[in-house]
Design an enzyme around this catalytic site. Structure first.
Site, PDB file in Angstrom:
ATOM      1  N   LYS A   1      34.524 -41.036  -3.483  1.00  0.00           N
ATOM      2  CA  LYS A   1      35.109 -41.034  -4.827  1.00  0.00           C
ATOM      3  C   LYS A   1      34.170 -41.707  -5.800  1.00  0.00           C
ATOM      4  O   LYS A   1      33.652 -42.768  -5.459  1.00  0.00           O
ATOM      5  CB  LYS A   1      36.436 -41.790  -4.777  1.00  0.00           C
ATOM      6  CG  LYS A   1      37.176 -41.850  -6.070  1.00  0.00           C
ATOM      7  CD  LYS A   1      38.403 -42.694  -5.912  1.00  0.00           C
ATOM      8  CE  LYS A   1      39.023 -42.863  -7.266  1.00  0.00           C
ATOM      9  NZ  LYS A   1      39.952 -43.950  -7.319  1.00  0.00           N
TER      10      LYS A   1
ATOM     11  N   SER B   1      40.049 -38.634 -12.566  1.00  0.00           N
ATOM     12  CA  SER B   1      40.603 -38.372 -13.896  1.00  0.00           C
ATOM     13  C   SER B   1      39.536 -37.969 -14.913  1.00  0.00           C
ATOM     14  O   SER B   1      39.758 -37.073 -15.726  1.00  0.00           O
ATOM     15  CB  SER B   1      41.351 -39.613 -14.372  1.00  0.00           C
ATOM     16  OG  SER B   1      40.501 -40.757 -14.377  1.00  0.00           O
TER      17      SER B   1
ATOM     18  N   LYS C   1      33.704 -45.710  -2.226  1.00  0.00           N
ATOM     19  CA  LYS C   1      34.264 -45.642  -3.584  1.00  0.00           C
ATOM     20  C   LYS C   1      33.358 -46.419  -4.518  1.00  0.00           C
ATOM     21  O   LYS C   1      33.054 -47.592  -4.286  1.00  0.00           O
ATOM     22  CB  LYS C   1      35.666 -46.231  -3.588  1.00  0.00           C
ATOM     23  CG  LYS C   1      36.266 -46.307  -4.979  1.00  0.00           C
ATOM     24  CD  LYS C   1      37.729 -46.658  -4.919  1.00  0.00           C
ATOM     25  CE  LYS C   1      38.283 -46.806  -6.309  1.00  0.00           C
ATOM     26  NZ  LYS C   1      39.726 -47.097  -6.282  1.00  0.00           N
TER      27      LYS C   1
ATOM     28  N   TYR D   1      43.915 -33.466  -9.748  1.00  0.00           N
ATOM     29  CA  TYR D   1      44.999 -33.262 -10.709  1.00  0.00           C
ATOM     30  C   TYR D   1      45.179 -31.767 -11.000  1.00  0.00           C
ATOM     31  O   TYR D   1      46.155 -31.363 -11.600  1.00  0.00           O
ATOM     32  CB  TYR D   1      44.698 -34.013 -12.008  1.00  0.00           C
ATOM     33  CG  TYR D   1      44.550 -35.511 -11.815  1.00  0.00           C
ATOM     34  CD1 TYR D   1      45.664 -36.347 -11.872  1.00  0.00           C
ATOM     35  CD2 TYR D   1      43.305 -36.088 -11.545  1.00  0.00           C
ATOM     36  CE1 TYR D   1      45.538 -37.718 -11.680  1.00  0.00           C
ATOM     37  CE2 TYR D   1      43.164 -37.453 -11.347  1.00  0.00           C
ATOM     38  CZ  TYR D   1      44.287 -38.263 -11.413  1.00  0.00           C
ATOM     39  OH  TYR D   1      44.159 -39.615 -11.212  1.00  0.00           O
TER      40      TYR D   1
ATOM     41  N   GLU E   1      29.658 -48.144   4.814  1.00  0.00           N
ATOM     42  CA  GLU E   1      31.079 -48.279   4.473  1.00  0.00           C
ATOM     43  C   GLU E   1      31.937 -47.332   5.319  1.00  0.00           C
ATOM     44  O   GLU E   1      32.976 -47.714   5.853  1.00  0.00           O
ATOM     45  CB  GLU E   1      31.321 -47.970   2.978  1.00  0.00           C
ATOM     46  CG  GLU E   1      30.911 -49.084   2.029  1.00  0.00           C
ATOM     47  CD  GLU E   1      31.935 -50.228   2.011  1.00  0.00           C
ATOM     48  OE1 GLU E   1      32.926 -50.166   2.764  1.00  0.00           O
ATOM     49  OE2 GLU E   1      31.724 -51.196   1.249  1.00  0.00           O
TER      50      GLU E   1
ATOM     51  N   ARG F   1      43.245 -44.981 -16.132  1.00  0.00           N
ATOM     52  CA  ARG F   1      43.784 -46.263 -16.595  1.00  0.00           C
ATOM     53  C   ARG F   1      44.864 -46.031 -17.645  1.00  0.00           C
ATOM     54  O   ARG F   1      45.869 -46.735 -17.681  1.00  0.00           O
ATOM     55  CB  ARG F   1      42.664 -47.140 -17.146  1.00  0.00           C
ATOM     56  CG  ARG F   1      41.562 -47.378 -16.129  1.00  0.00           C
ATOM     57  CD  ARG F   1      40.967 -48.763 -16.209  1.00  0.00           C
ATOM     58  NE  ARG F   1      39.654 -48.817 -15.580  1.00  0.00           N
ATOM     59  CZ  ARG F   1      39.442 -48.762 -14.269  1.00  0.00           C
ATOM     60  NH1 ARG F   1      40.458 -48.673 -13.435  1.00  0.00           N
ATOM     61  NH2 ARG F   1      38.213 -48.803 -13.790  1.00  0.00           N
TER      62      ARG F   1
HETATM   63  C1  PBG Z   1      42.921 -47.832  -7.797  1.00  0.00           C
HETATM   64  C2  PBG Z   1      42.516 -46.445  -8.064  1.00  0.00           C
HETATM   65  C3  PBG Z   1      41.709 -45.957  -9.090  1.00  0.00           C
HETATM   66  C4  PBG Z   1      41.731 -44.579  -8.965  1.00  0.00           C
HETATM   67  C5  PBG Z   1      42.512 -44.265  -7.861  1.00  0.00           C
HETATM   68  N1  PBG Z   1      42.978 -45.420  -7.310  1.00  0.00           N
HETATM   69  C6  PBG Z   1      41.014 -46.677 -10.176  1.00  0.00           C
HETATM   70  C7  PBG Z   1      40.040 -47.719  -9.848  1.00  0.00           C
HETATM   71  O1  PBG Z   1      39.709 -47.951  -8.689  1.00  0.00           O
HETATM   72  O2  PBG Z   1      39.548 -48.384 -10.755  1.00  0.00           O
HETATM   73  C8  PBG Z   1      41.055 -43.634  -9.895  1.00  0.00           C
HETATM   74  C9  PBG Z   1      41.712 -42.308  -9.995  1.00  0.00           C
HETATM   75  C10 PBG Z   1      41.209 -41.437 -11.087  1.00  0.00           C
HETATM   76  O3  PBG Z   1      40.354 -41.815 -11.924  1.00  0.00           O
HETATM   77  O4  PBG Z   1      41.688 -40.311 -11.147  1.00  0.00           O
HETATM   78  N2  PBG Z   1      42.209 -48.594  -6.975  1.00  0.00           N
END
Ligand code: PBG
Length: 338
Positions: free
Chosen positions: A262, A288, A202, A327, A247, A212
């Site tokens: 991700k 997102s 990630k 989504y 990782e 957010r």
């Molecule tokens: C939390 C988390 C995040 C996302 C999923 N779980 C944000 C982050 O790590 O800052 C992002 C999901 C998205 O942008 O659709 N750890």
């Protein structure tokens, strides 16, 4: 015509296999189906549905609406839903205490969804950020994110989610060692069937921006005590690729059943390397910001919405993904079923 255009290879015409839909379908190398999708859904504590401005078409769902979504997923052939909570700002604190609340929003949503459609899998993020007032995924002390203290809280959160009926725990925090500690805790509690899909590789990414807003996340770098303005001390540097393999290897060794990369589309090179190196069920999260980019362009008439959605999801399959957290899941499943 004196000479065919492809001489000296006159028989080689790759367009032959593209001349009609039936033959294109026949030689197609990968296919996208509703069974490839995990529906990323946001839930909130109030009633009804509330649109998320930065993600046109996405709405925060009440617990009752989440139950309806689970039934909809079943009808559409979407195997699983991932739940992301938007809790009231007044219930957030420095330590993200609400994360392990057995009567909290996540527990209630999971129960309602499993009651409504037990055949649909439910996935929960294991991370503190929806519950901390500063928006970080961990406990902060002196401006630093504490690794091992955070893991203790994550285990409590994960056990609560599993007890509520969550099928797949998805640690998204990027603390070192959390998959192993979580796996051992699940075994010790008799929860050996609970699956772990780790957010293994990630990256610290700008593409999480709209999320957010969706979960009403605290603004990084603000708040009463010192805290970093980004997540770069725990999420990965986007310049790196070998590190992603390390990782993933660690999470597999610690007991992850499935791994995730991700964000999604900008990181398909990572997906490909992971698939080739580990032959594990590998997922990607179309985050997102990726959703927002496609929808913003489509709303302006600059992209064909339906084709862009299906092409972007198809690219994940081509890269080797077992599935995609997105989504777009309900929309895409409808398009694929049509
Ligand atoms: C939390 C988390 C995040 C996302 C999923 N779980 C944000 C982050 O790590 O800052 C992002 C999901 C998205 O942008 O659709 N750890």
């Amino acid at each position: 015509m004196t000479q065919p255009p492809l001489a000296p290879y006159p028989a080689l015409r790759l367009r032959r296999l593209r001349q009609a839909d039936w033959i294109r379908r026949l030689v197609r190398e990968t296919t996208l189906t509703p069974a490839d999708l995990v529906w990323s859904a946001v839930v909130h504590e109030g009633e009804g549905r509330i649109p998320v401005a930065s993600m046109p078409g996405v709405e925060r769902l009440s617990v009752a609406e989440a139950a309806k979504a689970a039934r909809e997923a079943r009808a559409l052939g979407v195997p699983a839903i991932a739940v992301f909570p938007h809790i009231d700002a007044g219930r957030k604190d420095q330590a993200g205490s609400a994360a392990e609340d057995p009567d909290g929003l996540v527990a209630r949503a999971v129960k309602a969804m499993k009651d409504a459609a037990p055949e649909v899998g439910v996935l929960c993020d294991v991370a503190l950020d929806p519950f901390t007032d500063h928006g970080h995924d961990g406990i902060i002390e002196g401006g630093r994110i504490l690794n091992d203290a955070t893991i203790e809280r994550l285990v409590a959160q994960g056990l609560m989610q599993a007890r509520a009926g969550c099928d797949i725990l998805a640690p998204s925090d990027m603390m070192d060692g959390r998959v192993g500690v979580l796996r051992r805790a699940l075994e010790a509690e008799g929860l050996q069937d609970t699956m772990i899909m780790s957010y293994a590789a990630k990256y610290a990414s700008a593409f999480y921006g709209p999320y957010r807003e969706a979960i009403g996340s605290g603004k990084l770098g603000s708040g009463p005590s010192a805290n970093p303005g980004d997540k770069k001390t725990y999420q990965m540097d986007f310049a790196n690729t070998d590190e992603a393999l390390r990782e993933v290897a660690l999470d597999i060794a610690e007991g992850a059943d499935m791994v995730m990369v991700k964000p999604g589309l900008p990181y398909l090179d990572i997906v490909r390397r992971v698939v080739e190196a580990f032959a594990m069920p590998t997922f990607a999260f179309q985050v997102s910001g990726e959703y927002a980019m496609i929808m913003a362009a489509a709303k302006n008439g600059w992209l064909d919405e339906e084709r862009s959605i299906l092409e972007s999801l198809g690219a994940f399959k081509r890269a080797g993904c077992a599935g995609i957290i997105t989504y777009f899941a309900p929309v895409a499943a409808r398009l694929l079923g049509a």
